[in-house]
Design a protein around this motif. Structure first.
Motif, PDB file in Angstrom:
ATOM      1  N   ALA A  71       0.857  -1.184   0.000  1.00  0.00           N
ATOM      2  CA  ALA A  71       0.000   0.000   0.000  1.00  0.00           C
ATOM      3  C   ALA A  71       0.893   1.233   0.000  1.00  0.00           C
ATOM      4  CB  ALA A  71      -0.929   0.011   1.213  1.00  0.00           C
ATOM      5  N   PHE A  72       0.334   2.334  -0.474  1.00  0.00           N
ATOM      6  CA  PHE A  72       1.065   3.595  -0.523  1.00  0.00           C
ATOM      7  C   PHE A  72       0.515   4.584   0.497  1.00  0.00           C
ATOM      8  CE2 PHE A  72       1.843   2.310  -5.051  1.00  0.00           C
ATOM      9  CZ  PHE A  72       3.216   2.245  -4.966  1.00  0.00           C
ATOM     10  N   VAL A  73       1.415   5.411   1.003  1.00  0.00           N
ATOM     11  CA  VAL A  73       1.038   6.580   1.797  1.00  0.00           C
ATOM     12  C   VAL A  73       1.305   7.802   0.928  1.00  0.00           C
ATOM     13  CG1 VAL A  73       1.527   7.968   3.828  1.00  0.00           C
ATOM     14  CG2 VAL A  73       1.563   5.470   3.993  1.00  0.00           C
ATOM     15  N   LYS A  74       0.262   8.575   0.661  1.00  0.00           N
ATOM     16  CA  LYS A  74       0.386   9.747  -0.210  1.00  0.00           C
ATOM     17  C   LYS A  74       0.035  11.011   0.562  1.00  0.00           C
ATOM     18  CE  LYS A  74      -1.399  11.919  -4.406  1.00  0.00           C
ATOM     19  NZ  LYS A  74      -1.532  13.236  -3.734  1.00  0.00           N
ATOM     20  N   ALA A  81       4.408   9.308  -3.231  1.00  0.00           N
ATOM     21  CA  ALA A  81       3.762   8.091  -2.727  1.00  0.00           C
ATOM     22  C   ALA A  81       4.851   7.201  -2.147  1.00  0.00           C
ATOM     23  CB  ALA A  81       3.023   7.366  -3.847  1.00  0.00           C
ATOM     24  N   TYR A  82       4.699   6.866  -0.869  1.00  0.00           N
ATOM     25  CA  TYR A  82       5.700   6.077  -0.167  1.00  0.00           C
ATOM     26  C   TYR A  82       5.139   4.698   0.162  1.00  0.00           C
ATOM     27  CZ  TYR A  82       7.302  10.863   0.405  1.00  0.00           C
ATOM     28  OH  TYR A  82       7.674  12.164   0.169  1.00  0.00           O
ATOM     29  N   SER A  83       6.023   3.704   0.110  1.00  0.00           N
ATOM     30  CA  SER A  83       5.631   2.325   0.388  1.00  0.00           C
ATOM     31  C   SER A  83       6.365   1.862   1.645  1.00  0.00           C
ATOM     32  CB  SER A  83       5.978   1.423  -0.797  1.00  0.00           C
ATOM     33  OG  SER A  83       5.645   0.077  -0.525  1.00  0.00           O
ATOM     34  N   PRO A  84       5.777   2.064   2.830  1.00  0.00           N
ATOM     35  CA  PRO A  84       6.482   1.741   4.081  1.00  0.00           C
ATOM     36  C   PRO A  84       6.775   0.247   4.210  1.00  0.00           C
ATOM     37  CG  PRO A  84       4.567   3.143   4.489  1.00  0.00           C
ATOM     38  CD  PRO A  84       4.457   2.654   3.078  1.00  0.00           C
ATOM     39  N   ASP A  85       7.798  -0.058   4.998  1.00  0.00           N
ATOM     40  CA  ASP A  85       8.134  -1.463   5.233  1.00  0.00           C
ATOM     41  C   ASP A  85       7.043  -2.153   6.045  1.00  0.00           C
ATOM     42  OD1 ASP A  85      10.652  -1.675   3.892  1.00  0.00           O
ATOM     43  OD2 ASP A  85      11.483  -0.396   5.454  1.00  0.00           O
ATOM     44  N   VAL A  86       6.506  -1.474   7.052  1.00  0.00           N
ATOM     45  CA  VAL A  86       5.371  -1.987   7.827  1.00  0.00           C
ATOM     46  C   VAL A  86       4.390  -0.829   8.003  1.00  0.00           C
ATOM     47  CG1 VAL A  86       4.569  -3.101   9.943  1.00  0.00           C
ATOM     48  CG2 VAL A  86       6.880  -3.597   9.068  1.00  0.00           C
ATOM     49  N   ASN A  93     -11.584   3.612   9.105  1.00  0.00           N
ATOM     50  CA  ASN A  93     -11.433   4.931   8.466  1.00  0.00           C
ATOM     51  C   ASN A  93     -11.172   4.858   6.969  1.00  0.00           C
ATOM     52  OD1 ASN A  93     -11.387   7.853   9.301  1.00  0.00           O
ATOM     53  ND2 ASN A  93      -9.488   7.780   8.124  1.00  0.00           N
ATOM     54  N   LEU A  94     -10.977   3.657   6.435  1.00  0.00           N
ATOM     55  CA  LEU A  94     -10.667   3.547   5.014  1.00  0.00           C
ATOM     56  C   LEU A  94     -11.827   3.983   4.121  1.00  0.00           C
ATOM     57  CD1 LEU A  94      -8.615   0.220   4.934  1.00  0.00           C
ATOM     58  CD2 LEU A  94      -7.784   2.590   5.029  1.00  0.00           C
ATOM     59  N   VAL A  95     -13.038   4.032   4.661  1.00  0.00           N
ATOM     60  CA  VAL A  95     -14.179   4.521   3.868  1.00  0.00           C
ATOM     61  C   VAL A  95     -13.995   5.996   3.524  1.00  0.00           C
ATOM     62  CG1 VAL A  95     -15.785   2.835   4.821  1.00  0.00           C
ATOM     63  CG2 VAL A  95     -15.528   5.063   5.942  1.00  0.00           C
ATOM     64  N   ASN A  96     -13.142   6.692   4.260  1.00  0.00           N
ATOM     65  CA  ASN A  96     -12.888   8.114   4.003  1.00  0.00           C
ATOM     66  C   ASN A  96     -11.705   8.354   3.071  1.00  0.00           C
ATOM     67  OD1 ASN A  96     -14.957   8.951   5.869  1.00  0.00           O
ATOM     68  ND2 ASN A  96     -13.549   8.424   7.535  1.00  0.00           N
ATOM     69  N   LYS A 102      -9.241   1.710  -5.269  1.00  0.00           N
ATOM     70  CA  LYS A 102      -8.644   1.455  -6.578  1.00  0.00           C
ATOM     71  C   LYS A 102      -7.124   1.436  -6.558  1.00  0.00           C
ATOM     72  CE  LYS A 102     -12.419   3.139  -9.488  1.00  0.00           C
ATOM     73  NZ  LYS A 102     -12.807   4.059 -10.589  1.00  0.00           N
ATOM     74  N   GLU A 103      -6.520   2.195  -5.655  1.00  0.00           N
ATOM     75  CA  GLU A 103      -5.068   2.330  -5.709  1.00  0.00           C
ATOM     76  C   GLU A 103      -4.344   1.913  -4.426  1.00  0.00           C
ATOM     77  OE1 GLU A 103      -6.066   5.913  -7.017  1.00  0.00           O
ATOM     78  OE2 GLU A 103      -5.994   5.286  -9.100  1.00  0.00           O
ATOM     79  N   SER A 104      -5.054   1.350  -3.452  1.00  0.00           N
ATOM     80  CA  SER A 104      -4.428   0.921  -2.189  1.00  0.00           C
ATOM     81  C   SER A 104      -3.567   2.037  -1.599  1.00  0.00           C
ATOM     82  CB  SER A 104      -3.572  -0.329  -2.409  1.00  0.00           C
ATOM     83  OG  SER A 104      -4.339  -1.391  -2.907  1.00  0.00           O
TER      84      SER A 104
END
Length: 205
Positions: A71-74, A81-86, A93-96, A102-104
């Motif tokens: 998953a990415f943190v944007k 867009a960063y892809s953390p190790d953990v 909260n993912l509904v928000n 679509k893009e994780s």
């Protein structure tokens, strides 16, 4: 000769060009695509150990969290867009999150209780770029796990030694606590976590 300029890409172009189902990992840093160095076995063992220990704690406490595979943190308003190790995500909260389905991809602090980076050869990204961006997002807790003491002396001391730096958000700024050897990790996200720095460091040996 004038050096060639790097072609900048948008986040939308990045996720379209660099699919998750590849052996290589990429991140987007202010419009520049960065290929993540291939991990070493030790690096992967530390990541696997941390993911397992935290998953056990999540289940024990019956928290609505989970750790995604990819998953990415944007940061908002950023072509990054960063892809953390953990990455620990707060599922309710993912509904928000407009980009999750679509893009994780997540962008809101309420979705990200904790993010962990395990330091590799590109240690400056963890200590400079990601530290600033995760603070900007408002992620409550950020661990930098420097098991091989690769980071600069200003971060892990002189002489350099394996260090876990736990950045906790107070107001809108991080404050850091550091753990080495037999120090027990103190985490605001998982206050009952019974784990020492050396347990994490020794798993890759």
């Amino acid at each position: 000769m004038t050096p060639a300029l790097r072609q900048l890409v948008t986040f939308d172009e990045f996720v379209a060009r660099y699919p998750h189902n590849t052996l290589k990992r990429y991140e987007l840093h202010d419009g520049v695509v960065i290929e993540i160095p291939p991990p070493t076995g030790d690096h992967e063992e530390v990541i696997g150990f941390l993911a397992l220990e935290i998953s056990v704690e999540i289940r024990r406490l019956k928290l609505p969290y989970f750790i995604p595979k990819t998953a990415f943190v944007k940061p908002l308003e950023s072509e990054s867009a960063y892809s953390p190790d953990v990455l620990i995500l707060n599922q309710p909260n993912l509904v928000n999150e407009a980009l999750w389905k679509k893009e994780s991809t997540v962008s809101l602090a309420a979705s990200i209780p904790l993010v962990i980076e395990v330091v590799s050869s590109n240690w400056r990204d963890d200590y400079f770029i990601k530290l600033a961006r995760y603070e900007e997002i408002g992620i409550p807790e950020y661990w930098i796990v420097d098991y091989a003491a690769l980071g600069g002396r200003r971060f892990i001391g002189n002489p350099k030694q394996p260090t876990i730096s736990v950045y906790s958000l107070f107001g809108d700024e991080y404050q850091v606590s550091q753990f080495r050897g037999s120090d027990c990790i103190i985490s605001s996200t998982f206050p009952e976590l019974n784990l020492t720095a050396e347990q994490i460091f020794n798993t890759g040996l």
